[in-house]
Scaffold this active site. Structure first.
Site, PDB file in Angstrom:
ATOM      1  N   CYS A  91       1.590   5.054  -3.028  1.00 17.86           N
ATOM      2  CA  CYS A  91       1.828   4.902  -4.370  1.00 17.86           C
ATOM      3  C   CYS A  91       1.218   5.815  -5.154  1.00 17.86           C
ATOM      4  O   CYS A  91       0.109   6.304  -5.314  1.00 17.86           O
ATOM      5  CB  CYS A  91       1.352   3.494  -4.484  1.00 17.86           C
ATOM      6  SG  CYS A  91       2.094   2.025  -3.788  1.00 17.86           S
ATOM      7  N   CYS A  93      -2.387   5.717  -6.946  1.00 19.51           N
ATOM      8  CA  CYS A  93      -3.293   5.999  -6.056  1.00 19.51           C
ATOM      9  C   CYS A  93      -3.232   7.197  -4.923  1.00 19.51           C
ATOM     10  O   CYS A  93      -4.067   7.034  -4.079  1.00 19.51           O
ATOM     11  CB  CYS A  93      -3.543   4.836  -5.227  1.00 19.51           C
ATOM     12  SG  CYS A  93      -4.073   3.106  -5.941  1.00 19.51           S
ATOM     13  N   CYS A 133      -5.180   1.165   3.409  1.00 20.55           N
ATOM     14  CA  CYS A 133      -4.351   0.209   2.690  1.00 20.55           C
ATOM     15  C   CYS A 133      -4.748  -1.071   3.170  1.00 20.55           C
ATOM     16  O   CYS A 133      -4.688  -2.246   2.762  1.00 20.55           O
ATOM     17  CB  CYS A 133      -3.055   0.527   2.478  1.00 20.55           C
ATOM     18  SG  CYS A 133      -1.829   0.230   3.819  1.00 20.55           S
ATOM     19  N   CYS A 160      -4.418  -5.065  -4.446  1.00 20.66           N
ATOM     20  CA  CYS A 160      -3.270  -4.523  -4.924  1.00 20.66           C
ATOM     21  C   CYS A 160      -2.285  -4.291  -3.671  1.00 20.66           C
ATOM     22  O   CYS A 160      -1.240  -4.574  -3.262  1.00 20.66           O
ATOM     23  CB  CYS A 160      -3.249  -3.198  -5.712  1.00 20.66           C
ATOM     24  SG  CYS A 160      -1.588  -2.724  -6.491  1.00 20.66           S
ATOM     25  N   CYS A 161      -3.074  -3.488  -2.668  1.00 25.28           N
ATOM     26  CA  CYS A 161      -2.117  -3.182  -1.353  1.00 25.28           C
ATOM     27  C   CYS A 161      -2.173  -4.412  -0.470  1.00 25.28           C
ATOM     28  O   CYS A 161      -1.088  -4.534   0.043  1.00 25.28           O
ATOM     29  CB  CYS A 161      -3.635  -2.363  -0.821  1.00 25.28           C
ATOM     30  SG  CYS A 161      -3.659  -0.774  -1.203  1.00 25.28           S
TER      31      CYS A 161
END
Length: 222
Positions: free
Chosen positions: A187, A190, A213, A101-102
């Site tokens: 985010c 997280c 990240c 995702c990062c």
């Protein structure tokens, strides 16, 4: 403050040697200090914001408030996929594979943007994380493409107390989430309040074994 003079001198020297600098800004407290110092020297510097689509509403509101107040050149970097498209294809990656995702929402958009720059200013500090304890004021970043650029960390040896002292002296507002107990803000899915008060980033990716990240490891997760 001697550290303010040192940070300003570092910025001035780096700018004098740069043709196309930029600054990555998440609008956390230290980033706002660097932003304020940079704008005094180069008002038109591009301020790169990683607009992941998952930020707290308070972050977007604060970003826009500061932009109106300081008048900086905001550049929103967005991923190839919208939040909705990514979740439709892969589900909630921040739950199942936060590293990917990062990579999709932060690392890839930033590294693509950095290709155009030769100097990269950050708000990184040694105190922020065990992964940043050896941070130097000047470093070199090498992107996966092979592109190299100077990386400058003006607040590398500042404490959080010194960061907030600067904001107070300059009458600059801070992100309201700090008042709720957050110390490291990324985010929303997280980010939690720190599990260990001595480790500001211990609330990030809680329980998933992540400390970074990836944007400050230049493609190497650790």
């Amino acid at each position: 403050m001697d550290k303010v003079k040192a940070a300003r001198s570092l910025i001035q020297e780096a700018l004098a040697q740069s043709r196309n600098p930029c600054f990555t800004c998440s609008f956390q407290a230290e980033d706002v200090v660097v932003l304020h110092l940079l704008l005094k020297e180069k008002p038109d510097i591009p301020v790169l914001f990683l607009d992941t689509g998952y930020h707290f509403p308070e972050v977007y509101a604060y970003r826009d408030e500061l932009q109106k107040r300081l008048g900086f050149r905001l550049v929103n970097l967005t991923p190839a996929l919208s939040r909705e498209e990514q979740e439709r294809l892969y589900g909630k990656l921040y739950e199942t594979d936060p590293g990917r995702c990062c990579a999709l929402r932060k690392v890839e958009p930033l590294f693509a943007a950095l290709e155009a720059h030769d100097t990269w200013f950050t708000g990184l500090r040694r105190e922020q994380s065990p992964t940043r304890r050896t941070l130097e004021p000047r470093e070199e970043a090498r992107l996966p493409s092979g592109h190299r650029l100077k990386k400058v960390n003006p607040l590398y040896d500042w404490t959080l107390k010194e960061v907030f002292a600067y904001l107070a002296v300059q009458d600059l507002p801070h992100l309201p989430l700090y008042d709720q107990g957050y110390l490291s803000i990324g985010c929303a899915p997280c980010t939690a309040k720190p599990l260990d008060p001595s480790d500001p980033r211990s609330g990030r990716w809680a329980g998933k074994g992540k400390l970074e990240c990836g944007i400050h490891l230049h493609g190497k997760e650790g």
